[in-house]
Design an enzyme around this catalytic site. Sequence first.
Site, PDB file in Angstrom:
ATOM      1  N   HIS A  24       9.329  36.698 -12.923  1.00 21.98           N
ATOM      2  CA  HIS A  24      10.103  35.822 -12.095  1.00 21.98           C
ATOM      3  C   HIS A  24      11.412  36.328 -11.373  1.00 21.98           C
ATOM      4  O   HIS A  24      12.378  36.159 -11.399  1.00 21.98           O
ATOM      5  CB  HIS A  24      10.431  34.347 -12.953  1.00 21.98           C
ATOM      6  CG  HIS A  24      11.312  34.610 -14.199  1.00 21.98           C
ATOM      7  ND1 HIS A  24      12.369  35.371 -14.185  1.00 21.98           N
ATOM      8  CD2 HIS A  24      11.156  33.960 -15.345  1.00 21.98           C
ATOM      9  CE1 HIS A  24      12.617  35.115 -15.487  1.00 21.98           C
ATOM     10  NE2 HIS A  24      12.055  34.375 -16.242  1.00 21.98           N
ATOM     11  N   HIS A  78      11.251  29.774 -29.161  1.00 27.40           N
ATOM     12  CA  HIS A  78      11.668  29.548 -27.585  1.00 27.40           C
ATOM     13  C   HIS A  78      10.319  29.020 -27.004  1.00 27.40           C
ATOM     14  O   HIS A  78       9.242  29.639 -27.204  1.00 27.40           O
ATOM     15  CB  HIS A  78      12.142  30.779 -27.110  1.00 27.40           C
ATOM     16  CG  HIS A  78      12.462  30.887 -25.993  1.00 27.40           C
ATOM     17  ND1 HIS A  78      13.012  29.877 -24.907  1.00 27.40           N
ATOM     18  CD2 HIS A  78      12.492  31.980 -24.783  1.00 27.40           C
ATOM     19  CE1 HIS A  78      13.027  30.209 -23.734  1.00 27.40           C
ATOM     20  NE2 HIS A  78      12.840  31.482 -23.520  1.00 27.40           N
ATOM     21  N   GLU A  80       9.737  28.986 -23.512  1.00 27.47           N
ATOM     22  CA  GLU A  80       9.202  29.650 -22.338  1.00 27.47           C
ATOM     23  C   GLU A  80       7.934  30.367 -22.383  1.00 27.47           C
ATOM     24  O   GLU A  80       7.357  30.579 -23.456  1.00 27.47           O
ATOM     25  CB  GLU A  80      10.254  30.630 -21.654  1.00 27.47           C
ATOM     26  CG  GLU A  80      10.137  31.121 -20.340  1.00 27.47           C
ATOM     27  CD  GLU A  80      11.178  31.908 -19.536  1.00 27.47           C
ATOM     28  OE1 GLU A  80      11.996  32.258 -20.451  1.00 27.47           O
ATOM     29  OE2 GLU A  80      11.245  32.084 -18.384  1.00 27.47           O
ATOM     30  N   ASP A  82       6.185  32.339 -21.607  1.00 32.05           N
ATOM     31  CA  ASP A  82       5.878  33.918 -21.761  1.00 32.05           C
ATOM     32  C   ASP A  82       5.526  33.998 -23.509  1.00 32.05           C
ATOM     33  O   ASP A  82       4.757  35.080 -24.004  1.00 32.05           O
ATOM     34  CB  ASP A  82       6.553  35.156 -21.495  1.00 32.05           C
ATOM     35  CG  ASP A  82       7.993  34.699 -21.716  1.00 32.05           C
ATOM     36  OD1 ASP A  82       8.569  33.524 -21.687  1.00 32.05           O
ATOM     37  OD2 ASP A  82       8.845  35.780 -22.073  1.00 32.05           O
ATOM     38  N   HIS A 145      18.315  31.772 -23.901  1.00 35.99           N
ATOM     39  CA  HIS A 145      18.850  31.413 -22.811  1.00 35.99           C
ATOM     40  C   HIS A 145      18.373  30.198 -22.262  1.00 35.99           C
ATOM     41  O   HIS A 145      18.698  29.805 -20.963  1.00 35.99           O
ATOM     42  CB  HIS A 145      18.505  32.641 -21.676  1.00 35.99           C
ATOM     43  CG  HIS A 145      17.253  32.721 -21.336  1.00 35.99           C
ATOM     44  ND1 HIS A 145      16.675  32.532 -19.850  1.00 35.99           N
ATOM     45  CD2 HIS A 145      16.119  32.989 -22.216  1.00 35.99           C
ATOM     46  CE1 HIS A 145      15.393  32.780 -20.022  1.00 35.99           C
ATOM     47  NE2 HIS A 145      14.878  32.766 -21.372  1.00 35.99           N
ATOM     48  N   ASP A 164      14.389  35.932 -27.272  1.00 36.62           N
ATOM     49  CA  ASP A 164      14.622  36.845 -25.953  1.00 36.62           C
ATOM     50  C   ASP A 164      15.757  37.747 -26.373  1.00 36.62           C
ATOM     51  O   ASP A 164      15.963  39.009 -25.756  1.00 36.62           O
ATOM     52  CB  ASP A 164      15.056  36.056 -24.888  1.00 36.62           C
ATOM     53  CG  ASP A 164      13.843  35.470 -24.184  1.00 36.62           C
ATOM     54  OD1 ASP A 164      12.642  36.205 -24.407  1.00 36.62           O
ATOM     55  OD2 ASP A 164      13.901  34.339 -23.817  1.00 36.62           O
ATOM     56  N   TYR A 192      17.825  43.839 -19.050  1.00 37.40           N
ATOM     57  CA  TYR A 192      17.406  42.691 -19.614  1.00 37.40           C
ATOM     58  C   TYR A 192      18.592  41.861 -19.600  1.00 37.40           C
ATOM     59  O   TYR A 192      18.498  40.614 -19.301  1.00 37.40           O
ATOM     60  CB  TYR A 192      16.817  42.793 -20.707  1.00 37.40           C
ATOM     61  CG  TYR A 192      15.996  41.687 -21.366  1.00 37.40           C
ATOM     62  CD1 TYR A 192      14.789  41.517 -21.086  1.00 37.40           C
ATOM     63  CD2 TYR A 192      16.721  40.761 -21.807  1.00 37.40           C
ATOM     64  CE1 TYR A 192      14.119  40.107 -21.609  1.00 37.40           C
ATOM     65  CE2 TYR A 192      16.244  39.488 -22.530  1.00 37.40           C
ATOM     66  CZ  TYR A 192      14.735  39.353 -22.234  1.00 37.40           C
ATOM     67  OH  TYR A 192      14.167  38.154 -22.671  1.00 37.40           O
ATOM     68  N   HIS A 225      10.600  40.544 -26.952  1.00 34.11           N
ATOM     69  CA  HIS A 225       9.998  41.550 -25.860  1.00 34.11           C
ATOM     70  C   HIS A 225      10.590  42.878 -26.367  1.00 34.11           C
ATOM     71  O   HIS A 225      11.668  43.363 -26.779  1.00 34.11           O
ATOM     72  CB  HIS A 225      10.657  41.299 -24.493  1.00 34.11           C
ATOM     73  CG  HIS A 225      10.556  40.092 -23.959  1.00 34.11           C
ATOM     74  ND1 HIS A 225       9.159  39.748 -23.497  1.00 34.11           N
ATOM     75  CD2 HIS A 225      11.060  38.888 -23.793  1.00 34.11           C
ATOM     76  CE1 HIS A 225       9.106  38.482 -22.958  1.00 34.11           C
ATOM     77  NE2 HIS A 225      10.179  37.961 -23.307  1.00 34.11           N
TER      78      HIS A 225
HETATM   79 FE1  FEO Z   1      12.967  33.260 -22.203  1.00 27.11          FE
HETATM   80 FE2  FEO Z   1      10.889  35.940 -22.902  1.00 27.11          FE
HETATM   81  O1  FEO Z   1      11.202  34.030 -22.387  1.00 27.11           O
END
Ligand code: FEO
Length: 396
Positions: A24, A78, A80, A82, A145, A164, A192, A225
């Site tokens: 993104h 989380h 999101e 991903d 976040h 994250d 990051y 990640h």
């Molecule tokens: Fe906030 Fe890795 O997604």
Amino acid sequence: MKPVEIKDSVYWVGVIDWNIRDFHGYSTPAGTTYNAYLVMDDKITLFDTVKKPFKRALLENIRALIDPRKIDYVVVNHVEMDHSGSIPEVLDEIQPEKVFCSAMGKNALLEHYHREDWPYEVVESGQTLSLGKKTVQFLETRMLHWPDSMFSYLQEDQLLISSDGFGQHWATSERFDDEVNLEILMHHASKYYANILLLYSPLVQKLLGTVQEAGLKIDMIAPDHGLIWRSSPEKILQAYDAWSRQKAQRKAVVFYDTMWESTEKMAEAIGDGLRQEGVQYRLCNLKVTHRSDVMTEILDAGAVLVGSSTLNNGMMPGVADMLCYMKGLRPANKVAGAFGSYGWSGEAVKLVTAALEEMKMEIAEPGLRVKFAPTHEDLQGCVEWGKKIARKLGNG
Ligand code: FEO
């Protein structure tokens, strides 16, 4: 990739995305990973899932250890996509007894997947959950976040599963910090932070304080990640402390876009001036430098200097893009200035200055403009302008 045991009976079962190049708007030239963790205890528990296209790979990784239908609990740290994109299919396969998430997480799951039938179990900060031999302690990290974000801490293992937080976009066959070059790893971690977490720096400070007050002993940090912090969790904690304080170094970032290289010549001369006063600088031509790499350089810089030619009574589109992106990430404690070449109307410098002021940056010097191509004297003026800005920077 096969599961990797990261602690006794705790396995990485995530996936590696070697091919993603844009996250993104954040450039990911080295790909990324979507980490998920499986704890084999009396209650078998999966922490987080993965992006939708990787659902089969996640289930295969789990199958290497156990039949997915034997999983009792799923924890969603989380929402999101991903990390949750695969969750409808994964939950349909697993049929867990309970799905643990924060109150905001439940809302977000409902708003994404519209499944009222999942066995939600809302948890909040400080709440614990016994899996048998291991105990999970939940820690909500709202707006780090997303509103739903939380960490899960395995008390007996002193293992922080950090969503994250402390992550990096770096696809590697290695899983641990001590298996890769630490300098490269820290670069990915700083990128990051600069591009995902910078605007929430006050909350990062608060979270680090909360962790300290709670006396959480952290032996390992497993983000969603990139690499797992096995050997140097304190190094990334210290880095987050420094980044979130946004302490400015004696460093300047000069980013610009240029039509016929006049603004570029000004940028180079400004760089000379900065250097003559002992300030380290980075020149970033926006035609060849991605906005997210510029942002990484801005993270510890004390000065942000922005160059734009005037185009159609406005600034160059690349500069507008960078300013919009930077504004959203709210860098603090910067002095700033604008410069650029123009032909007849010359609005760009004024517009850029206004944008920097709106970001609450301190304008160190009035904007600097040069008509068409700079003369030797004009470039000397740029050197002097750079020197004056350098003198406004502290000792770092
Ligand atoms: Fe906030 Fe890795 O997604």
